[in-house]
Design a protein around this motif. Structure first.
Motif, mmCIF file in Angstrom:
data_model
loop_
_atom_site.group_PDB
_atom_site.id
_atom_site.type_symbol
_atom_site.label_atom_id
_atom_site.label_comp_id
_atom_site.label_asym_id
_atom_site.label_seq_id
_atom_site.Cartn_x
_atom_site.Cartn_y
_atom_site.Cartn_z
ATOM 1 N N THR A 30 -3.287 4.450 -4.105
ATOM 2 C CA THR A 30 -4.186 5.511 -3.445
ATOM 3 C C THR A 30 -3.330 6.159 -2.263
ATOM 4 O OG1 THR A 30 -5.945 3.785 -3.452
ATOM 5 C CG2 THR A 30 -6.125 5.214 -1.704
ATOM 6 N N LYS A 31 -2.379 5.574 -1.821
ATOM 7 C CA LYS A 31 -1.574 6.271 -0.623
ATOM 8 C C LYS A 31 -0.247 6.967 -1.408
ATOM 9 C CE LYS A 31 -3.303 3.461 3.071
ATOM 10 N NZ LYS A 31 -3.012 2.485 3.899
ATOM 11 N N VAL A 32 -0.170 6.845 -2.751
ATOM 12 C CA VAL A 32 1.334 7.395 -3.229
ATOM 13 C C VAL A 32 0.534 8.134 -4.520
ATOM 14 C CG1 VAL A 32 3.617 6.760 -4.053
ATOM 15 C CG2 VAL A 32 2.182 5.250 -2.659
ATOM 16 N N GLY A 33 -0.348 8.941 -4.393
ATOM 17 C CA GLY A 33 -0.482 10.103 -5.514
ATOM 18 C C GLY A 33 -1.638 10.089 -6.474
ATOM 19 N N ALA A 34 -2.330 8.696 -6.261
ATOM 20 C CA ALA A 34 -3.398 8.455 -7.196
ATOM 21 C C ALA A 34 -4.810 8.855 -6.412
ATOM 22 C CB ALA A 34 -3.496 6.922 -7.476
ATOM 23 N N LEU A 35 -5.756 8.879 -7.142
ATOM 24 C CA LEU A 35 -7.143 8.870 -6.556
ATOM 25 C C LEU A 35 -7.707 7.903 -5.975
ATOM 26 C CD1 LEU A 35 -9.187 11.182 -9.301
ATOM 27 C CD2 LEU A 35 -8.600 11.745 -6.964
ATOM 28 N N CYS A 36 -7.281 6.784 -6.519
ATOM 29 C CA CYS A 36 -7.394 5.335 -5.999
ATOM 30 C C CYS A 36 -6.826 4.254 -6.856
ATOM 31 C CB CYS A 36 -9.120 5.251 -6.125
ATOM 32 S SG CYS A 36 -9.552 5.171 -7.901
ATOM 33 N N ALA B 199 0.847 -1.031 0.172
ATOM 34 C CA ALA B 199 -0.081 0.028 -0.071
ATOM 35 C C ALA B 199 0.838 1.223 -0.079
ATOM 36 C CB ALA B 199 -0.850 0.120 1.328
ATOM 37 N N ARG B 200 1.965 1.337 0.772
ATOM 38 C CA ARG B 200 2.889 2.369 0.786
ATOM 39 C C ARG B 200 4.274 2.023 0.215
ATOM 40 N NH1 ARG B 200 -0.030 3.128 5.828
ATOM 41 N NH2 ARG B 200 -0.868 5.273 5.803
ATOM 42 N N ILE C 67 7.449 11.014 -6.359
ATOM 43 C CA ILE C 67 6.277 11.508 -5.401
ATOM 44 C C ILE C 67 6.827 10.879 -3.962
ATOM 45 C CG2 ILE C 67 4.140 10.688 -4.312
ATOM 46 C CD1 ILE C 67 3.077 10.979 -7.138
ATOM 47 N N SER C 68 7.210 9.524 -3.754
ATOM 48 C CA SER C 68 7.663 9.155 -2.663
ATOM 49 C C SER C 68 8.989 9.447 -1.993
ATOM 50 C CB SER C 68 8.137 7.551 -3.015
ATOM 51 O OG SER C 68 6.866 6.819 -3.682
#
Length: 347
Positions: free
Chosen positions: A205-211, A175-176, A259-260
């Motif tokens: 979801t947790k790295v820049g996307a809407l979902c 997820a991350r 992003i990360s």
């Protein structure tokens, strides 16, 4: 009010949103057979150095864990994780709801020890009545862990070896994942993961996307009929392009990693601020989740101006609080937090 509550309470990264807008008027095939989804899959295969990988896009983390675990396990099989594992504590019994027992082992700073997994399996295999219990079929870990800690590559190799020796599948919740890869002390890469597990997912979801999450079966080893299994779990997007377009953007020009890296940089500055203010950290986390011990009075004052997670009591006078950074965290957010935090006597 500024927020360090989590890494998914903003919308999409501007580059992801831009790609969605620029492609919005194009008609495409449905259910993930569009050109954007195929492009995203190709880019992920290249990033993983896994040309045979089977890739599926699902909406969110719990849905992904539930679908993958149920798809890989037989009806009588269980999944092994640690007592703090996400599937054990934060998914409302979703795995058990599909009929699979979650077996928990001790957590060591959020990590599973290969030696304890091996010992548990030896005891299980020596049990003459083992066919009367839920039979372990898979090991689940998350990377990074629930506490923001990281497995070293040799720890992943050790767990993989134990799984191979005992005939267990090895599944990694990512997820991350971007933050784990970007962390300065991390030595995990996508190609490494592709070689050392049976399935993993790349969190969007947790790295820049809407979902969206990208499930990777690195050797094309998806369960038979997995497309139908996804649909059975209500996880199949009719507009499959929704995830495809986003991951196509995330895996263009290293956006996912950039992003990360930004979130990790902001987390390092957050740690420096906490130390400057004389605050103790609950755990040494190299990723974007930071756990700080706040005096109760100070916590209650701060929560009037800042969103963060109240993780749990440390003692009668202190509380463990989680602060999380993301693509949207700014230096101005850190500076605002600095003005709100008083200096502490134990500095």
């Amino acid at each position: 009010m500024i927020s360090f509550e989590c890494d998914y309470n903003n919308g999409a990264h501007p580059d992801v949103l831009r790609h969605l807008m620029e492609t919005n008027n194009e008609m495409t095939d449905t259910y993930g057979f569009d050109r954007f989804t195929q492009s995203a899959k190709d880019k992920i295969r290249q990033a993983c150095q896994a040309p045979e990988a089977a890739i599926y896009f699902l909406g969110g983390g719990t849905q992904t864990n539930d679908t993958v675990i149920d798809g890989l396990l037989r009806s009588y099989e269980a999944v092994i994780t640690i007592e703090t594992g996400h599937i054990a504590v934060h998914e409302a019994g979703a795995i058990e709801h599909t009929g699979h027992k979650v077996i928990t082992l001790p957590s060591h700073d959020g990590k599973l020890l290969a030696s304890e997994l091996d010992e548990w399996m030896q005891v299980y295999e020596a049990d003459e009545s083992r066919e009367h219990v839920a039979q372990p079929g898979m090991v689940y870990i998350s990377l990074p862990t629930e506490l923001g800690t990281l497995y070293r590559s040799e720890e992943i190799v050790a767990i993989h070896d134990v799984c191979t020796r005992h005939g267990l599948l090895f599944y990694i919740d990512g997820a991350r994942l971007g933050y784990g890869i970007a962390a300065s002390r991390g030595d995990i890469t996508l190609p490494f993961l592709a070689r050392h597990c049976d399935a993993f997912y790349i969190g969007g979801t947790k790295v820049g996307a809407l979902c969206g999450e990208a499930v990777v079966f690195p050797r094309g080893n998806a369960p038979r009929g997995f497309f139908s299994i996804v649909k059975q779990h209500g996880a199949l997007f009719a507009k499959g392009r929704l995830c495809g377009v986003q991951f196509d953007a995330l895996f263009t020009d290293d956006l996912y990693l950039r992003i990360s890296q930004h979130a990790i940089l902001m987390a390092h500055r957050l740690v420096a601020l906490f130390r400057e203010k004389g605050l103790r950290l609950y755990i040494d986390s190299p990723t974007n989740q930071q756990f700080v011990i706040l005096p109760n009075e100070q916590m209650h004052q701060l929560e009037q101006h800042v969103q963060f997670t109240h993780w749990g009591p440390y003692d009668a006078d202190h509380f463990i609080c989680r602060f999380v950074t993301s693509w949207a965290t700014t230096q101005a957010d850190i500076e605002t937090l600095g003005r709100l935090l008083p200096n502490n006597e134990n500095k």
